[in-house]
Design a protein around this motif. Structure first.
Motif, PDB file in Angstrom:
ATOM      1  N   ALA A 140       6.815  -0.899   6.024  1.00 47.82           N
ATOM      2  CA  ALA A 140       6.652  -1.489   7.300  1.00 47.82           C
ATOM      3  C   ALA A 140       4.816  -0.845   6.693  1.00 47.82           C
ATOM      4  CB  ALA A 140       7.259  -0.683   7.983  1.00 47.82           C
ATOM      5  N   SER A 141       4.792   0.175   5.677  1.00 46.92           N
ATOM      6  CA  SER A 141       3.290   1.327   5.812  1.00 46.92           C
ATOM      7  C   SER A 141       2.418   0.880   4.563  1.00 46.92           C
ATOM      8  CB  SER A 141       3.196   2.350   6.504  1.00 46.92           C
ATOM      9  OG  SER A 141       2.373   2.693   6.149  1.00 46.92           O
ATOM     10  N   GLN A 142       1.643   0.143   4.314  1.00 48.42           N
ATOM     11  CA  GLN A 142       0.684   0.057   2.995  1.00 48.42           C
ATOM     12  C   GLN A 142      -0.605   0.808   3.060  1.00 48.42           C
ATOM     13  OE1 GLN A 142       0.594  -3.860   1.474  1.00 48.42           O
ATOM     14  NE2 GLN A 142       2.515  -3.297   0.567  1.00 48.42           N
ATOM     15  N   GLY A 143      -1.159   1.902   2.326  1.00 47.73           N
ATOM     16  CA  GLY A 143      -2.578   2.338   2.142  1.00 47.73           C
ATOM     17  C   GLY A 143      -3.118   3.444   3.313  1.00 47.73           C
ATOM     18  N   LEU A 144      -2.293   3.767   3.605  1.00 43.45           N
ATOM     19  CA  LEU A 144      -2.497   5.252   4.988  1.00 43.45           C
ATOM     20  C   LEU A 144      -3.296   6.070   4.381  1.00 43.45           C
ATOM     21  CD1 LEU A 144       0.452   5.673   7.573  1.00 43.45           C
ATOM     22  CD2 LEU A 144      -1.998   5.616   7.870  1.00 43.45           C
ATOM     23  N   PRO A 145      -3.176   6.317   3.075  1.00 45.38           N
ATOM     24  CA  PRO A 145      -4.423   7.779   2.594  1.00 45.38           C
ATOM     25  C   PRO A 145      -5.211   7.486   2.253  1.00 45.38           C
ATOM     26  CG  PRO A 145      -1.943   7.332   1.040  1.00 45.38           C
ATOM     27  CD  PRO A 145      -1.943   6.776   2.080  1.00 45.38           C
ATOM     28  N   TYR A 146      -5.688   5.903   2.301  1.00 46.82           N
ATOM     29  CA  TYR A 146      -6.616   5.201   2.276  1.00 46.82           C
ATOM     30  C   TYR A 146      -7.476   5.352   3.235  1.00 46.82           C
ATOM     31  CZ  TYR A 146      -4.900   5.134  -2.408  1.00 46.82           C
ATOM     32  OH  TYR A 146      -3.953   5.299  -4.134  1.00 46.82           O
ATOM     33  N   LEU A 147      -6.766   4.135   4.544  1.00 45.66           N
ATOM     34  CA  LEU A 147      -7.389   3.839   5.183  1.00 45.66           C
ATOM     35  C   LEU A 147      -7.330   5.550   6.325  1.00 45.66           C
ATOM     36  CD1 LEU A 147      -4.481   0.992   6.117  1.00 45.66           C
ATOM     37  CD2 LEU A 147      -6.832   0.546   6.232  1.00 45.66           C
ATOM     38  N   ARG A 148      -7.060   6.151   6.186  1.00 44.45           N
ATOM     39  CA  ARG A 148      -6.845   7.277   6.956  1.00 44.45           C
ATOM     40  C   ARG A 148      -8.803   7.430   7.325  1.00 44.45           C
ATOM     41  NH1 ARG A 148      -2.988  12.853   6.642  1.00 44.45           N
ATOM     42  NH2 ARG A 148      -3.921  12.038   4.391  1.00 44.45           N
ATOM     43  N   LYS A 149      -9.120   7.928   5.780  1.00 43.44           N
ATOM     44  CA  LYS A 149     -10.434   8.541   5.451  1.00 43.44           C
ATOM     45  C   LYS A 149     -11.195   7.238   5.758  1.00 43.44           C
ATOM     46  CE  LYS A 149     -13.051  10.775   3.306  1.00 43.44           C
ATOM     47  NZ  LYS A 149     -13.686  12.188   3.055  1.00 43.44           N
ATOM     48  N   MET A 150     -10.888   5.767   5.818  1.00 45.62           N
ATOM     49  CA  MET A 150     -12.070   5.766   5.976  1.00 45.62           C
ATOM     50  C   MET A 150     -12.277   5.105   7.356  1.00 45.62           C
ATOM     51  SD  MET A 150     -10.461   1.920   3.865  1.00 45.62           S
ATOM     52  CE  MET A 150     -11.697   0.550   5.297  1.00 45.62           C
ATOM     53  N   ASN A 151     -11.209   5.551   8.435  1.00 45.26           N
ATOM     54  CA  ASN A 151     -11.438   5.283   9.539  1.00 45.26           C
ATOM     55  C   ASN A 151     -11.908   7.117  10.304  1.00 45.26           C
ATOM     56  OD1 ASN A 151     -10.370   2.600  10.968  1.00 45.26           O
ATOM     57  ND2 ASN A 151      -8.819   3.131   9.295  1.00 45.26           N
ATOM     58  N   MET A 152     -12.262   8.207   9.000  1.00 47.36           N
ATOM     59  CA  MET A 152     -12.608   9.003   9.408  1.00 47.36           C
ATOM     60  C   MET A 152     -11.739  10.117  10.254  1.00 47.36           C
ATOM     61  SD  MET A 152     -16.252   7.352  11.476  1.00 47.36           S
ATOM     62  CE  MET A 152     -15.569   6.147  11.827  1.00 47.36           C
ATOM     63  N   GLN A 153     -10.938   9.840  10.118  1.00 42.27           N
ATOM     64  CA  GLN A 153      -9.527  10.742  10.365  1.00 42.27           C
ATOM     65  C   GLN A 153      -8.382  11.491   9.090  1.00 42.27           C
ATOM     66  OE1 GLN A 153      -7.807  10.774  13.568  1.00 42.27           O
ATOM     67  NE2 GLN A 153      -9.477   9.679  14.322  1.00 42.27           N
TER      68      GLN A 153
END
Length: 357
Positions: A227-240
């Motif tokens: 159900a989830s894709q790209g979380l490692p990249y999205l977390r960095k992109m979103n400054m989290q």
């Protein structure tokens, strides 16, 4: 020299965020502090957190620590959606009312809010916005987001969550849970966390810690990896992405270890029950007049209505928020460190203001 600027006797019922850090959490931070550990999550504490999360949520669960609840919601939802996707939620949902438009502005996510008087979605309410698939003129409803416990202090039962999951999954939709107060829900329901998340069909969970004694930090917990894709990249992109992630992970480990999350939430819930019980007793014997309740008290929040002017006078002694000022509705929140004396003093102060009015 220790720097202390605040009055230790100042107590309030505005938010469980007002409470300090639980001593066991502070101990965990201190224990993680000495020496060097690899940054950005490649540390032994984050590795241990993954194991602890799987103990609570199942062998497929994976945790992604973040700084705060808004970050958990935005990044978690982004990972569940294509660019054209939309999220069905309640009008009172935190993502809709209290995140400054972050899901839409930062996440690029269209929200489809539905009115729910008790803060809880149902399959029938979801269907009001779950339509239009294949219509290129409409943002595609692909995720449902529920809050546990809700912004109105109510709790979904296990069966209610499972009914939502069973309804939306065949429609090709995924289920997200904003669990800012998920520990309070576990205390209310009296079941393990897994029962009303993984086993009930939730796909991605925002696991809250700040409102339950942590210094800072939450976690996105992926319960269904599909159900989830790209979380490692999205977390960095979103400054989290925290460089010193061990300090977030150590807190989450401490919260989940030895049932600290449950012990703290049970106490907060019990103090809310004590507050409501005292007011109901006063209403019954006539010593308290003009107070009503606008929602059930199922966790650590009490929603009430007061006579005009009483809330402002009472706030001179105890901080709390209006929920709907147009009908004199207020919200009183209890925390892991709310004491019986705090509750009794608050009830006494409210009684005095009611009598004065």
């Amino acid at each position: 020299m220790t720097l202390r600027l605040h009055d230790l006797d100042l107590r309030g019922f505005a938010s469980d965020n007002y409470a300090g850090v639980h001593p066991e959490i502070l101990d965990a931070i201190a224990a993680a502090n000495d020496g060097h550990q690899t940054a950005y999550g490649e540390d032994v504490y984050t590795a241990r957190l993954h194991e602890v999360v799987q103990e609570h949520f199942g062998s497929r669960a994976e945790a992604f620590p973040v700084f705060n609840g808004t970050g958990a919601n935005v990044v978690g939802l982004q990972s569940m959606l294509p660019r054209w996707g939309a999220v069905v939620c309640t009008t009172t949902a935190h993502i809709n009312t209290d995140e400054a438009g972050a899901p839409e502005r930062i996440g690029g996510i269209k929200l489809l809010p539905v009115a729910a008087p008790d803060g809880k979605l149902t399959p029938e309410l979801i269907d009001r916005e779950a339509w239009g698939w294949g219509n290129e003129h409409r943002a595609q409803p692909l995720v449902v987001s529920i809050t546990q416990t809700t912004e109105l202090g109510t709790a979904y039962t296990v069966d209610e969550i499972r009914a939502i999951a069973d309804h939306v999954h065949p429609l090709g939709m995924k289920l997200h849970m904003d669990g800012a107060r998920v520990s309070n829900a576990a205390a209310t329901l009296g079941v393990p966390l897994r029962d009303f998340t993984t086993d009930a069909g939730v796909d991605v969970l925002s696991f809250g810690g700040t409102k339950n004694g942590m210094l800072y930090g939450e976690a996105i917990v992926v319960l269904d990896p599909v159900a989830s894709q790209g979380l490692p990249y999205l977390r960095k992109m979103n400054m989290q992405l925290s460089s010193k992630m061990r300090f977030v992970s150590a807190q989450l480990i401490a919260l989940l270890r030895d049932d600290l999350y449950l012990r703290s939430a049970r106490h907060a819930n019990a103090m809310a029950a004590r507050l409501r019980g005292a007011l109901e007793a006063g209403i019954a014997d006539g010593s308290i007049r003009g107070v009503g309740f606008s929602q059930e008290t199922q966790a650590n929040g009490v929603f009430a209505t007061l006579p005009a002017g009483v809330a402002d006078r009472l706030r001179q002694h105890f901080r709390f928020y209006d929920w709907d000022a147009s009908r004199n509705e207020v919200r009183w929140m209890c925390a892991y460190d709310t004491s019986e004396q705090d509750v009794d003093d608050f009830v006494a102060a409210l009684t005095r203001e009611l009598d004065a009015g």
